[in-house]
Scaffold this motif. Structure first.
Motif, PDB file in Angstrom:
ATOM      1  N   ARG A 166       0.867  -1.180   0.000  1.00 34.14           N
ATOM      2  CA  ARG A 166       0.000   0.000   0.000  1.00 34.14           C
ATOM      3  C   ARG A 166       0.902   1.227   0.000  1.00 34.14           C
ATOM      4  NH1 ARG A 166      -2.388   2.098   4.586  1.00 34.14           N
ATOM      5  NH2 ARG A 166      -1.972   0.129   5.654  1.00 34.14           N
ATOM      6  N   PRO A 167       1.007   1.958  -1.129  1.00 34.89           N
ATOM      7  CA  PRO A 167       1.924   3.098  -1.219  1.00 34.89           C
ATOM      8  C   PRO A 167       1.599   4.173  -0.192  1.00 34.89           C
ATOM      9  CG  PRO A 167       1.151   2.459  -3.398  1.00 34.89           C
ATOM     10  CD  PRO A 167       0.308   1.717  -2.407  1.00 34.89           C
ATOM     11  N   THR A 168       2.633   4.818   0.344  1.00 33.82           N
ATOM     12  CA  THR A 168       2.431   5.919   1.282  1.00 33.82           C
ATOM     13  C   THR A 168       2.103   7.221   0.554  1.00 33.82           C
ATOM     14  OG1 THR A 168       4.834   6.314   1.264  1.00 33.82           O
ATOM     15  CG2 THR A 168       3.947   4.921   3.030  1.00 33.82           C
ATOM     16  N   ASP A 169       2.462   7.292  -0.718  1.00 34.80           N
ATOM     17  CA  ASP A 169       2.146   8.473  -1.529  1.00 34.80           C
ATOM     18  C   ASP A 169       0.670   8.418  -1.918  1.00 34.80           C
ATOM     19  OD1 ASP A 169       1.933  10.556  -3.321  1.00 34.80           O
ATOM     20  OD2 ASP A 169       3.811  10.100  -4.359  1.00 34.80           O
ATOM     21  N   ARG A 170      -0.118   9.358  -1.421  1.00 37.80           N
ATOM     22  CA  ARG A 170      -1.555   9.337  -1.675  1.00 37.80           C
ATOM     23  C   ARG A 170      -1.906   9.593  -3.130  1.00 37.80           C
ATOM     24  NH1 ARG A 170      -4.062  12.512   3.617  1.00 37.80           N
ATOM     25  NH2 ARG A 170      -3.216  11.087   5.199  1.00 37.80           N
ATOM     26  N   LEU A 191       7.356  -0.771   6.771  1.00 38.47           N
ATOM     27  CA  LEU A 191       7.576   0.154   5.661  1.00 38.47           C
ATOM     28  C   LEU A 191       8.692  -0.409   4.798  1.00 38.47           C
ATOM     29  CD1 LEU A 191       6.632   3.034   4.702  1.00 38.47           C
ATOM     30  CD2 LEU A 191       8.739   3.871   5.751  1.00 38.47           C
ATOM     31  N   VAL A 192       8.456  -0.529   3.488  1.00 40.21           N
ATOM     32  CA  VAL A 192       9.445  -1.131   2.604  1.00 40.21           C
ATOM     33  C   VAL A 192       9.636  -0.266   1.369  1.00 40.21           C
ATOM     34  CG1 VAL A 192       8.889  -3.474   3.383  1.00 40.21           C
ATOM     35  CG2 VAL A 192       7.739  -2.546   1.371  1.00 40.21           C
ATOM     36  N   LEU A 193      10.784  -0.433   0.750  1.00 39.36           N
ATOM     37  CA  LEU A 193      11.067   0.148  -0.560  1.00 39.36           C
ATOM     38  C   LEU A 193      10.944  -0.972  -1.575  1.00 39.36           C
ATOM     39  CD1 LEU A 193      12.074   2.536  -2.319  1.00 39.36           C
ATOM     40  CD2 LEU A 193      14.404   1.742  -1.868  1.00 39.36           C
ATOM     41  N   VAL A 210      12.888  -4.450  -2.106  1.00 40.71           N
ATOM     42  CA  VAL A 210      14.348  -4.339  -2.228  1.00 40.71           C
ATOM     43  C   VAL A 210      15.000  -3.857  -0.935  1.00 40.71           C
ATOM     44  CG1 VAL A 210      14.301  -3.978  -4.712  1.00 40.71           C
ATOM     45  CG2 VAL A 210      14.159  -2.005  -3.199  1.00 40.71           C
ATOM     46  N   GLU A 211      14.188  -3.255  -0.012  1.00 41.83           N
ATOM     47  CA  GLU A 211      14.763  -2.796   1.252  1.00 41.83           C
ATOM     48  C   GLU A 211      13.655  -2.661   2.299  1.00 41.83           C
ATOM     49  OE1 GLU A 211      17.393   0.928   3.093  1.00 41.83           O
ATOM     50  OE2 GLU A 211      16.935   0.827   0.948  1.00 41.83           O
ATOM     51  N   ARG A 212      13.932  -3.154   3.501  1.00 43.59           N
ATOM     52  CA  ARG A 212      13.010  -2.982   4.623  1.00 43.59           C
ATOM     53  C   ARG A 212      13.430  -1.739   5.404  1.00 43.59           C
ATOM     54  NH1 ARG A 212      13.572  -8.578   7.611  1.00 43.59           N
ATOM     55  NH2 ARG A 212      12.070  -7.604   9.026  1.00 43.59           N
ATOM     56  N   LEU A 213      12.487  -0.810   5.625  1.00 41.36           N
ATOM     57  CA  LEU A 213      12.817   0.482   6.217  1.00 41.36           C
ATOM     58  C   LEU A 213      12.427   0.597   7.684  1.00 41.36           C
ATOM     59  CD1 LEU A 213      11.706   2.751   3.236  1.00 41.36           C
ATOM     60  CD2 LEU A 213      13.977   1.841   3.715  1.00 41.36           C
ATOM     61  N   LEU A 224      12.258   8.833   6.387  1.00 43.10           N
ATOM     62  CA  LEU A 224      12.574   7.920   5.294  1.00 43.10           C
ATOM     63  C   LEU A 224      11.552   8.021   4.174  1.00 43.10           C
ATOM     64  CD1 LEU A 224      13.711   4.787   7.343  1.00 43.10           C
ATOM     65  CD2 LEU A 224      15.148   6.315   5.989  1.00 43.10           C
ATOM     66  N   ILE A 225      10.285   8.203   4.523  1.00 43.60           N
ATOM     67  CA  ILE A 225       9.254   8.360   3.503  1.00 43.60           C
ATOM     68  C   ILE A 225       9.543   9.594   2.648  1.00 43.60           C
ATOM     69  CG2 ILE A 225       6.822   8.915   3.127  1.00 43.60           C
ATOM     70  CD1 ILE A 225       6.176   7.149   5.557  1.00 43.60           C
TER      71      ILE A 225
END
Length: 335
Positions: A166-170, A191-193, A210-213, A224-225
């Motif tokens: 679920r993207p954080t960018d609305r 939160l992941v990339l 690719v990365e766990r944040l 980080l977001i």
């Protein structure tokens, strides 16, 4: 009087399966009919037999309704170069691999003369031919330029499927499907990339972690977001790091050395944008993380000053400062 030619008998299911399994590429009804001399009304019976074989799960229908063994790759697909094996073979993996099992190995054929060699991370559209169980040979059709799209989002597990992002960018209104093999050990709520793999005409887009944040809601995840969504640089160019490593100590001259003077800093209990709480620290540690852009540390037109917008100011988060050329900190604090 000539006797009419006898019609060849229809192939058995086993003969058809053997033909599909031995074919280096997926095959369609036309290729099977041609291989077994099936013509006329027998094509209807062959079509029914192929439908039965597909329903039994011994083969899979792919692009253009072509048949191949289960978990086979299509004849053409996008692959990513993952490295070179001990024998010098260039290895690749399919970008779009939705199955939870390990993807087949792809050995890339040498590039044409005058074409740049493939490097790790490159993506190419390749023509594939199966040369063994879970083994393919790939030939480059064309190299694909550009960096794969990356998004930041919250990972949620979906039983039997893998997970969703679920993207954080609305502004992004869609979710992304993540296969279990592409989850990268991410936990629900983290939160992941993620890297977008490919698109579907129907259904959700596919992505790979690719990365766990960290856990969503932690203090550092807010920074980080923003860092990832606004493409804020967190690393200096290699040339700038080399320059900082080779820097010589700055002479004090007429300045006073305050590095040994103890300071007391007092921050509110709910402070999140400060790097220190109430404590006594040396003066040299109290300074904010300097940038190698400082005129006292770098001469004009050096790699550190040539890209002021790429890494001129440290990005501050509640738990870290990005970036900071810490080898240069002590000389800069002696002012």
């Amino acid at each position: 009087m000539r006797e009419p030619k006898k019609k060849p008998p229809l192939p058995s299911k086993q003969q058809i399966l053997d033909f599909i399994r031995n074919s280096p590429t997926p095959v369609g009804k036309r290729e099977i009919a041609r291989a077994f001399n099936v013509a006329g009304g027998d094509r209807i019976a062959l079509k029914a037999m192929l439908k039965e074989i597909a329903a039994e799960g011994d083969v899979e229908r792919g692009r253009g309704r072509r048949l191949a063994p289960p978990r086979s790759l299509p004849e053409t697909t996008v692959v990513q170069i993952v490295g070179i094996d001990p024998d010098g073979e260039v290895l690749a993996r399919p970008v779009a691999w939705a199955d939870d099992s390990k993807p087949p190995k792809i050995l890339m054929a040498p590039e044409r003369r005058g074409t740049p060699a493939l490097a790790e991370g490159d993506r190419v559209l390749a023509r594939l031919a199966r040369i063994g169980p879970n083994l393919y040979e790939g030939r480059t059709i064309r190299q694909l330029a550009g960096v794969p799209q990356r998004i930041v989002g919250i990972y949620e597990a979906v039983p039997g499927v893998g997970g969703r992002l679920r993207p954080t960018d609305r502004r992004i209104k869609t979710e992304y499907r993540i296969a279990a093999a592409d989850a990268g050990d991410a936990k629900p709520g983290e939160l992941v990339l993620a890297e977008v793999l490919h698109t579907h005409r129907l259904g959700l887009l596919q992505a790979r972690v690719v990365e766990r944040l960290g856990r969503f809601g932690e203090a550092k995840t807010i920074s980080l977001i923003s860092i990832h969504e606004h493409d804020i640089p967190t690393e200096f160019p290699r040339a700038a790091l080399d320059l900082a490593a080779a820097a010589q100590p700055v002479l004090l001259g007429d300045r006073t050395d305050l590095r040994q003077v103890p300071l007391v800093t007092i921050d509110p209990d709910d402070a999140r944008d400060h790097l220190t709480k109430t404590r006594a620290i040396p003066a040299a540690s109290a300074c904010s993380s300097p940038s190698p852009m400082s005129p006292t540390m770098c001469a004009p037109a050096t790699p550190s000053t040539a890209r002021p917008r790429s890494a001129a100011t440290p990005s501050i988060s509640p738990t870290a400062s990005y970036p900071c050329c810490r080898r240069s900190c002590p000389p800069a604090c002696a002012r």
